[in-house]
Design an enzyme around this catalytic site. Structure first.
Site, PDB file in Angstrom:
ATOM      1  N   GLU A   1      26.613  -2.439  56.992  1.00 52.62           N
ATOM      2  CA  GLU A   1      26.222  -2.097  58.358  1.00 52.62           C
ATOM      3  C   GLU A   1      26.582  -3.214  59.343  1.00 52.62           C
ATOM      4  OE1 GLU A   1      22.167  -0.813  58.694  1.00 52.62           O
ATOM      5  OE2 GLU A   1      22.173   0.054  56.681  1.00 52.62           O
TER       6      GLU A   1
ATOM      7  N   ASP B   1      21.755 -16.469  44.787  1.00 51.69           N
ATOM      8  CA  ASP B   1      21.416 -17.321  43.657  1.00 51.69           C
ATOM      9  C   ASP B   1      21.014 -16.471  42.444  1.00 51.69           C
ATOM     10  OD1 ASP B   1      20.804 -20.075  42.667  1.00 51.69           O
ATOM     11  OD2 ASP B   1      18.764 -19.267  42.524  1.00 51.69           O
TER      12      ASP B   1
END
Length: 530
Positions: A268, A214
């Protein structure tokens, strides 16, 4: 039609699944209610996964369901690593994610990194602490201007109406680009990033497939900007441009470094994706090669139903995406703007135009974001003042109607409200008495319905070889019309926004937003050909 196991495995094994995906935005409190309290919840979504699989979407984007006082319907967060009891609990989320994956759909969350609730433990500690304290350093506190500090630090205005600064009894002011109940975080403070990284890893470790970030272009800012530089914030519920891109609170150099940190964490976890609400239509904090994977582009959403304007928006979006090495993104509605059936004129004309633009959007290469209920052709609802809950409405004293009209709960079945949304007696926003014809149940049985059109279009987009290729080329077309072809696949999409019939481009029709007339394309209609 259930997806095959082969397709589910293909989605699961492809770390770049998102490059041509269809995301479906679930505004959680308005999607489906499982516990009769009139508010949608996680179990309600889980109970409707079969519908979403039938629709054919690739991923869900869930609006905030974190612990919150709900001043701004979940965008005021007290704990970003827990589920608010209004929506369920972590066990309910685990069940939803597992079942969505079994249905071949990913699940992404709405991340709110720039502000907290004023009830957050950090802000409560800041209120108890003195000016200049480490506790206040996590937020944006400033002394006021004027002889006694009685004026705010600058002239910035709030996104929801009124000033962006509130003064405390001790004389200092704090920044809130939304309501005073949502103080802005200070991204120069190391605790802010440390906490966000903890939040990212928490949800990724639970199996979440990514995030919508956001106000991602606001993750740094020139708070001490001069007077006169901050009065340009756009009204959140309007789809017309993004003048806030010019405000110094947005798109400063530090934003990209924060985006890189977010990307490094996601790297990752292969196959996870971050989409930034970056106001890409303003040329601001677009994703960089090592930044967020995707950036929302609101150009098409902000475009009227006009072929020339839509073509310009598409060309600019494709060029902007190409410059960043990212897929283009397309959307026609979301929880912050009026629904496009109403924006295109409402009634039968608005519905015809919405059907046409759905085919335009789904014909384009890249990523598509659908807003729950658009596949049903829902219009905005003109709610009475007593029913409105949006802080925009209340923050402006009713001068701006706010976004509630686009957030009314979805109608699922039956002839009378609440149309299967809840077994309770009422809903958090009232539902119209004339939506029986718009329910999912009614439209599934109607081959000419908006829902049937979306299902056919999504299935063709997914399976037909004509949709291959990442580029388009334009045809010559009559005034008020356009036609483009997907390079590599050959799909042709033609749109008529003129007032008369026009000839079709060469090819065989595979889908139209409405019937042809004497073999020609009528006004307010789009068609796909191969």
């Amino acid at each position: 039609m259930r997806r095959s196991a082969d397709l589910r495995n293909e989605i699961a094994d492809d770390p770049t699944w998102w490059r041509n995906a269809i995301f479906y935005q679930v505004y959680v409190r308005s999607f489906a209610d499982s516990d009769a309290d009139g508010v949608g919840d996680l179990e309600g979504i889980r109970g409707r996964l079969g519908y979403l699989e039938l629709l054919g979407v690739d991923a869900l984007w869930l609006s905030p369901f974190f612990r919150s006082p709900m001043v701004d319907h979940g965008y005021d967060v007290t704990d970003p690593r827990d589920v608010d009891p209004l929506f369920g609990d972590l066990a309910a989320l685990d069940r939803l994610v597992a079942d969505a994956h079994a249905h071949g759909m990913r699940v992404t969350l709405d991340l709110v990194p720039n502000r907290t609730s004023d009830q957050h433990a950090w802000f409560q500690a800041a209120l108890r602490s003195a000016p200049g304290s480490p506790e206040r350093g996590r937020y944006v506190f400033r002394d006021g201007r004027g002889a006694g500090g009685e004026l705010p630090p600058n002239d910035w205005t709030s996104m929801v109406g009124g000033p962006a600064w509130t003064r405390l009894p001790d004389g200092q002011w704090f920044l809130h680009l939304f309501t005073p109940r949502q103080p802005d975080l200070n991204w120069a403070h190391p605790d802010v990033w440390t906490d966000l990284e903890r939040t990212l890893r928490f949800w990724l470790d639970l199996g979440i497939d990514g995030f919508r970030v956001d106000v991602a272009h606001g993750m740094a800012g020139a708070v001490d900007a001069p007077e006169g530089a901050g009065g340009l914030l756009v009204a959140a519920e309007t789809p017309t441009g993004s003048p806030e891109d010019d405000a110094p609170r947005f798109d400063v150099d530090g934003v990209h470094e924060i985006h890189r940190r977010v990307r490094a964490v996601l790297d990752e976890y292969p196959g996870r994706v971050a989409t930034g609400e970056v106001r890409a239509d303003g040329g601001g904090a677009l994703p960089l090669p090592d930044g967020l994977h995707l950036g929302f582009d609101f150009r098409l959403l902000a475009t009227p139903f006009d072929a020339d304007a839509a073509r310009e928006a598409i060309e600019r979006s494709l060029a902007a995406a190409s410059a960043t090495g990212r897929p283009p993104t397309w959307t026609l509605s979301n929880h912050d703007v009026g629904r496009h059936v109403s924006r295109y004129g409402g009634g039968d004309a608005g519905t015809r135009r919405a059907r046409a633009m759905a085919l335009v959007e789904l014909a384009l290469p890249g990523v598509v974001y659908l807003y729950n209920g658009e596949e049903l052709g829902l219009p905005d609802v003109d709610l009475a003042g007593w029913a409105r809950q949006d802080p925009i409405f209340h923050g402006t004293g009713g001068a701006r109607r706010g976004r509630d009209g686009a957030r009314v709960p979805l109608p699922w079945e039956g002839e009378v409200a609440p149309y299967g949304f809840t077994t309770g007696a009422s809903t958090w926003l009232p539902m119209p008495e004339d939506w029986g014809r718009l329910t999912a149940e009614a439209q599934l049985e109607d081959p000419d319905s908006m829902l049937s059109l979306y299902r056919q279009a999504i299935e063709l987009r997914r399976t037909h070889p004509a949709f291959e290729g990442d580029e388009i080329e334009w045809y010559g077309a009559p005034p008020g019309c356009f036609a483009f072809r997907r390079k590599g696949g050959g799909l042709i999409c033609a749109l008529n926004t003129s007032g008369g019939l026009v000839p079709l481009p060469p090819g065989d029709v595979v889908l139209g937003s409405g019937p042809l007339e004497d073999g020609q394309l009528p006004p307010d209609t789009a068609v796909w050909l191969v």
